[in-house]
Structures are given as structure tokens and as C-alpha cells.
Scaffold this motif. Structure first.
Motif, PDB file in Angstrom:
ATOM      1  N   ALA A   6      59.908  29.873  47.528  1.00  0.00           N
ATOM      2  CA  ALA A   6      59.770  30.946  48.509  1.00  0.00           C
ATOM      3  C   ALA A   6      61.121  31.603  48.781  1.00  0.00           C
ATOM      4  N   GLN A   7      62.181  30.807  48.830  1.00  0.00           N
ATOM      5  CA  GLN A   7      63.524  31.379  49.018  1.00  0.00           C
ATOM      6  C   GLN A   7      63.902  32.253  47.828  1.00  0.00           C
ATOM      7  N   THR A   8      63.582  31.798  46.636  1.00  0.00           N
ATOM      8  CA  THR A   8      63.870  32.577  45.437  1.00  0.00           C
ATOM      9  C   THR A   8      63.149  33.916  45.477  1.00  0.00           C
ATOM     10  N   ALA A   9      61.952  33.935  46.066  1.00  0.00           N
ATOM     11  CA  ALA A   9      61.187  35.179  46.207  1.00  0.00           C
ATOM     12  C   ALA A   9      61.732  36.046  47.331  1.00  0.00           C
ATOM     13  N   ARG A  45      57.283  41.363  52.199  1.00  0.00           N
ATOM     14  CA  ARG A  45      58.377  41.004  51.293  1.00  0.00           C
ATOM     15  C   ARG A  45      58.432  41.965  50.112  1.00  0.00           C
ATOM     16  N   LEU A  46      57.248  42.334  49.574  1.00  0.00           N
ATOM     17  CA  LEU A  46      57.203  43.294  48.470  1.00  0.00           C
ATOM     18  C   LEU A  46      57.786  44.647  48.887  1.00  0.00           C
ATOM     19  N   ALA A  47      57.468  45.096  50.092  1.00  0.00           N
ATOM     20  CA  ALA A  47      58.012  46.369  50.575  1.00  0.00           C
ATOM     21  C   ALA A  47      59.540  46.278  50.681  1.00  0.00           C
ATOM     22  N   ALA A  48      60.039  45.161  51.177  1.00  0.00           N
ATOM     23  CA  ALA A  48      61.491  44.980  51.276  1.00  0.00           C
ATOM     24  C   ALA A  48      62.123  44.972  49.884  1.00  0.00           C
ATOM     25  N   LEU A  49      61.476  44.320  48.930  1.00  0.00           N
ATOM     26  CA  LEU A  49      61.995  44.309  47.554  1.00  0.00           C
ATOM     27  C   LEU A  49      61.994  45.712  46.966  1.00  0.00           C
ATOM     28  N   ASP A  50      60.933  46.478  47.220  1.00  0.00           N
ATOM     29  CA  ASP A  50      60.874  47.850  46.719  1.00  0.00           C
ATOM     30  C   ASP A  50      62.019  48.683  47.279  1.00  0.00           C
ATOM     31  N   ARG A  51      62.328  48.502  48.576  1.00  0.00           N
ATOM     32  CA  ARG A  51      63.454  49.230  49.171  1.00  0.00           C
ATOM     33  C   ARG A  51      64.770  48.809  48.527  1.00  0.00           C
TER      34      ARG A  51
END
Length: 136
Positions: free
Chosen positions: A60-63, A92-98
Motif C-alpha cells: 500500500a505504501q508503494t502504491a 489515490r489514482l486522482a493524486a497520481l494523475d495530478r
């Protein structure tokens, strides 16, 4: 598999001993009672569930999940609240996209600066000037 010591747990989970202790202090990993009797008296023993939990935390941390989000995911697992787990994953996906958009923008800017550095042979280096806040 037989119970393991904290050092064996850490090794199996791919983390350091202090990381396991840190997770215990933060309430992410349980701290088992000390054993009694026999030659291993006073030693805490960890089982398969502890190994799975430790690997879950690391994955989960890696993600990119925070420790607080991981705590919530662990609690959701016990309650089988898929909707909330999905919402956390979508956040989390939205944060990664940003982050990806920011990184792509930075890459594009750096490419332009590197290109300008080659084409402008006279004057200050455009890369250094840009990082110093000078107009290139």
C-alpha cells in the motif's frame, strides 16, 4: 510455518526491524505478548497473519497510500466495506494523475531548456538561468 521472531518477520516482509517497530507504534501492526516458558522465554512471536499484514502495508505504501489511509484500509478489510476502499483507491489514482501531469510538464520544460542550452552557445546557460529565476 512456525512462529517467527520480529527479526525474521522483518526479513520476510522486506523491511528493517525498526520499520516493524515503527508500524507497531503507529498501530498498524500488532505487538504480540511475550512468550513464557521454554528457552525462548520472553520473546514475541509472529505468525502468517503478521507477515501478510506487513506485506500489505508495504504494498500500500508503494502504491502511495499514507499510513493513515493504510490504517483505514486495514479496518475496512475487517468490515468488508468495498465502497470506501474503492473511494480511497480513486482518491489515490486522482493524486497520481495530478503528479504524473506535473512530472510531464516538468519534463517538457526541461527538454526545452536542454534544447536551448545546445542552440544558444553564447551567454549564460538557460538551464542554470531558469533555476535561478532569471528569464532565459
Amino acid at each position: 510455518m512456525k512462529p517467527r521472531t520480529i527479526s525474521a518477520l522483518a526479513r520476510e516482509g522486506g523491511v528493517g526491524l525498526e520499520t516493524v517497530r515503527f508500524y507497531q507504534r503507529r498501530g498498524l501492526m500488532p505487538t504480540p505478548e511475550r512468550g513464557s516458558g521454554g528457552s525462548g522465554e520472553g520473546i514475541r512471536r509472529y505468525g502468517e497473519d503478521d507477515v501478510r499484514r506487513l506485506k500489505f502495508i508495504r504494498s500500500a505504501q508503494t502504491a502511495g497510500f499514507t499510513l493513515e489511509q493504510i490504517r483505514e484500509l486495514l479496518a475496512l478489510d475487517a468490515g468488508e466495506d468495498r465502497g470506501r476502499a474503492r473511494a480511497l483507491a480513486e482518491e489515490r489514482l486522482a493524486a497520481l494523475d495530478r503528479t504524473i501531469a506535473d512530472l510531464e510538464q516538468a519534463r517538457s520544460a526541461l527538454r526545452r531548456l536542454a534544447s536551448a542550452c545546445v542552440s544558444e552557445l553564447a551567454g549564460p546557460c538557460p538551464i542554470i538561468a531558469a533555476f535561478q529565476g532569471d528569464p532565459a
